[in-house]
Scaffold this active site. Structure first.
Site, PDB file in Angstrom:
ATOM      1  N   GLU A  27       0.830  -1.205   0.000  1.00 20.01           N
ATOM      2  CA  GLU A  27       0.000   0.000   0.000  1.00 20.01           C
ATOM      3  C   GLU A  27       0.862   1.252   0.000  1.00 20.01           C
ATOM      4  O   GLU A  27       1.810   1.370   0.772  1.00 20.01           O
ATOM      5  CB  GLU A  27      -0.897   0.003   1.236  1.00 20.01           C
ATOM      6  CG  GLU A  27      -2.247   0.629   1.000  1.00 20.01           C
ATOM      7  CD  GLU A  27      -3.090  -0.201   0.047  1.00 20.01           C
ATOM      8  OE1 GLU A  27      -3.205   0.197  -1.129  1.00 20.01           O
ATOM      9  OE2 GLU A  27      -3.621  -1.227   0.467  1.00 20.01           O
ATOM     10  N   HIS A  28       0.532   2.189  -0.875  1.00 19.39           N
ATOM     11  CA  HIS A  28       1.273   3.449  -1.032  1.00 19.39           C
ATOM     12  C   HIS A  28       2.705   3.201  -1.495  1.00 19.39           C
ATOM     13  O   HIS A  28       3.599   4.018  -1.255  1.00 19.39           O
ATOM     14  CB  HIS A  28       1.260   4.262   0.265  1.00 19.39           C
ATOM     15  CG  HIS A  28      -0.086   4.811   0.610  1.00 19.39           C
ATOM     16  ND1 HIS A  28      -0.612   5.946   0.022  1.00 19.39           N
ATOM     17  CD2 HIS A  28      -1.028   4.361   1.475  1.00 19.39           C
ATOM     18  CE1 HIS A  28      -1.817   6.178   0.527  1.00 19.39           C
ATOM     19  NE2 HIS A  28      -2.096   5.227   1.402  1.00 19.39           N
ATOM     20  N   THR A  29       2.928   2.087  -2.152  1.00 12.54           N
ATOM     21  CA  THR A  29       4.250   1.809  -2.732  1.00 12.54           C
ATOM     22  C   THR A  29       4.272   2.041  -4.233  1.00 12.54           C
ATOM     23  O   THR A  29       5.345   2.217  -4.818  1.00 12.54           O
ATOM     24  CB  THR A  29       4.669   0.356  -2.447  1.00 12.54           C
ATOM     25  OG1 THR A  29       3.634  -0.529  -2.902  1.00 12.54           O
ATOM     26  CG2 THR A  29       4.902   0.131  -0.968  1.00 12.54           C
ATOM     27  N   GLY A 114     -12.326   2.157  -1.272  1.00 11.74           N
ATOM     28  CA  GLY A 114     -10.934   1.782  -1.501  1.00 11.74           C
ATOM     29  C   GLY A 114     -10.771   0.562  -2.367  1.00 11.74           C
ATOM     30  O   GLY A 114      -9.753  -0.128  -2.280  1.00 11.74           O
ATOM     31  N   SER A 116     -11.182   0.650  -5.837  1.00 13.27           N
ATOM     32  CA  SER A 116     -10.867   1.079  -7.207  1.00 13.27           C
ATOM     33  C   SER A 116     -12.067   1.140  -8.125  1.00 13.27           C
ATOM     34  O   SER A 116     -12.026   0.691  -9.267  1.00 13.27           O
ATOM     35  CB  SER A 116      -9.779   0.191  -7.826  1.00 13.27           C
ATOM     36  OG  SER A 116      -8.568   0.374  -7.161  1.00 13.27           O
ATOM     37  N   ASP A 162      -3.843   0.349  -9.266  1.00 12.95           N
ATOM     38  CA  ASP A 162      -5.276   0.108  -9.404  1.00 12.95           C
ATOM     39  C   ASP A 162      -5.655  -0.198 -10.842  1.00 12.95           C
ATOM     40  O   ASP A 162      -6.418  -1.129 -11.125  1.00 12.95           O
ATOM     41  CB  ASP A 162      -6.054   1.335  -8.927  1.00 12.95           C
ATOM     42  CG  ASP A 162      -5.898   1.592  -7.445  1.00 12.95           C
ATOM     43  OD1 ASP A 162      -5.314   0.744  -6.753  1.00 12.95           O
ATOM     44  OD2 ASP A 162      -6.359   2.643  -6.983  1.00 12.95           O
TER      45      ASP A 162
END
Length: 354
Positions: A27-29, A114, A116, A162
């Site tokens: 996540e957030h990578t 969350g 997509s 996503d």
């Protein structure tokens, strides 16, 4: 619910779909050139297309009961139409002539959870235009254009996870993706495990959240560390020279990349769950994108027999969580958790199993 013919006065030419996604780890990578591990979910967005009767595009959302009409020279419309309009504008910029269209959207991917819904809309739109006009677009190019539509027309400076998941993943496997190179592998779920996805009931909109701020903080951390992106740091100790909050933001990204790289080595479901638990703690404490309702829901799952691990999924600030559970127990676990969660004056909803 009105159908295509009721809205536009004639039958559609084609119909296509694209799934939502849930992210198991990573996540957030993705906007840090890192590694991610999503899978598709059963819920999907379906788009029906035909040719317009006039010189304007007409977009209709069945869920919102909203119709937007716009031509190619108009400012970007708001809401769901911004994603569709962005896809069309980008195709035009690539040299494709897109005639005025009728486009009807229906979706079972929940918005603000969350999962997509925006990527599913972008990918299904581009799939539909590709088929309608016979355009030479492959699945990766569709994902790339979808990402640019979200960045430049919807205002979310997102990575490409996503869109790649919606365009390339299926619900029976995990998609391991290197977001720098777009190299990817289709991998099996951990043996003896399946997933549960539960909506926390807290909606969020990325453009109005701290998402763009987190990306800016990561980019500044990379600049101070002298690397192109945080993906290029592999030792978490290397980020300790940074000031706060950059230190914690970078620590999450580096440790999250390491968790993904361990998870794809065929680890047991137990170990995979431990990595998910560590991911949630990092997202909560270092990246600060969780909310109390999500923390409550995740803790309840983590404490339930038969659950290997759980974490928030998607960018956070609300939305859903995902849990890895023993095969055959998903429905029962999800039902019990939602009933207990709702008794705490929250309102949750089972999303997977559908």
């Amino acid at each position: 619910m009105k159908n295509f013919q009721e809205i536009f006065g004639k039958a559609p030419e084609i119909e296509v779909s694209a799934p939502g996604r849930v992210n198991l780890l990573g996540e957030h990578t993705d906007y840090n050139d890192g590694f991610v591990l999503p899978t598709a979910i059963p819920q999907k967005t379906t788009v029906q297309l035909g040719f317009s009767n006039d010189d304007r595009h007409h977009f209709y959302s069945a869920e919102l009961d909203e119709k937007i009409s716009v031509d190619n020279s108009a400012p970007t419309p708001s809401g769901f139409a911004s994603y569709i309009f962005g896809c069309i504008q980008l195709l035009e910029k690539e040299g494709y002539k897109i005639p005025p269209l009728h486009l009807y959207v229906t979706s079972s991917v929940p918005m603000g959870s969350g999962l997509s819904s925006s990527a599913a809309l972008e990918v299904s739109t581009l799939r539909g235009i590709k088929l309608l006009l016979n355009l030479p677009l492959d699945d990766v190019r569709i994902a790339e254009i979808s990402q640019q539509a979200e960045i430049h027309y919807a205002g979310v400076n997102c990575g490409i996870m996503d869109q790649m998941a919606s365009s390339l993943a299926d619900s029976e496997h995990m998609l391991f993706l290197d977001t720098r190179t777009l190299d990817r592998q289709i991998l099996p779920f951990p043996t003896g495990a399946e997933i549960v996805v539960i909506d926390s009931g807290v909606p969020r909109t990325l453009a109005a959240s701290g998402y763009n701020q987190r990306r800016a903080e990561c980019e500044e951390a990379a600049r101070q560390l002298g690397v192109k992106a945080l993906r290029d740091i592999t030792d978490p100790q290397a980020v300790e020279v940074l000031p706060e909050p950059l230190r914690r933001r970078a620590r999450h990204v580096v440790t999250e990349d390491n968790r993904v790289l361990e998870a794809i080595q065929g680890v047991s479901a137990k170990r995979f769950g431990e990595l998910m638990n560590a991911s949630h703690a990092s997202l909560r404490d270092d990246y600060e994108v969780s909310v109390p309702a999500l923390d409550t829901l995740v803790a309840m799952l983590q404490e339930t027999p038969g659950v290997f691990g759980a974490r928030l999924t998607g960018a956070g600030f609300g939305g859903a969580c995902v849990a890895l559970v023993e095969s055959g127990k998903a429905s029962a676990i999800a039902q019990n958790i939602v009933e207990s969660y709702n008794q705490k004056r929250y309102t949750g909803q089972i999303l997977v199993p559908a």
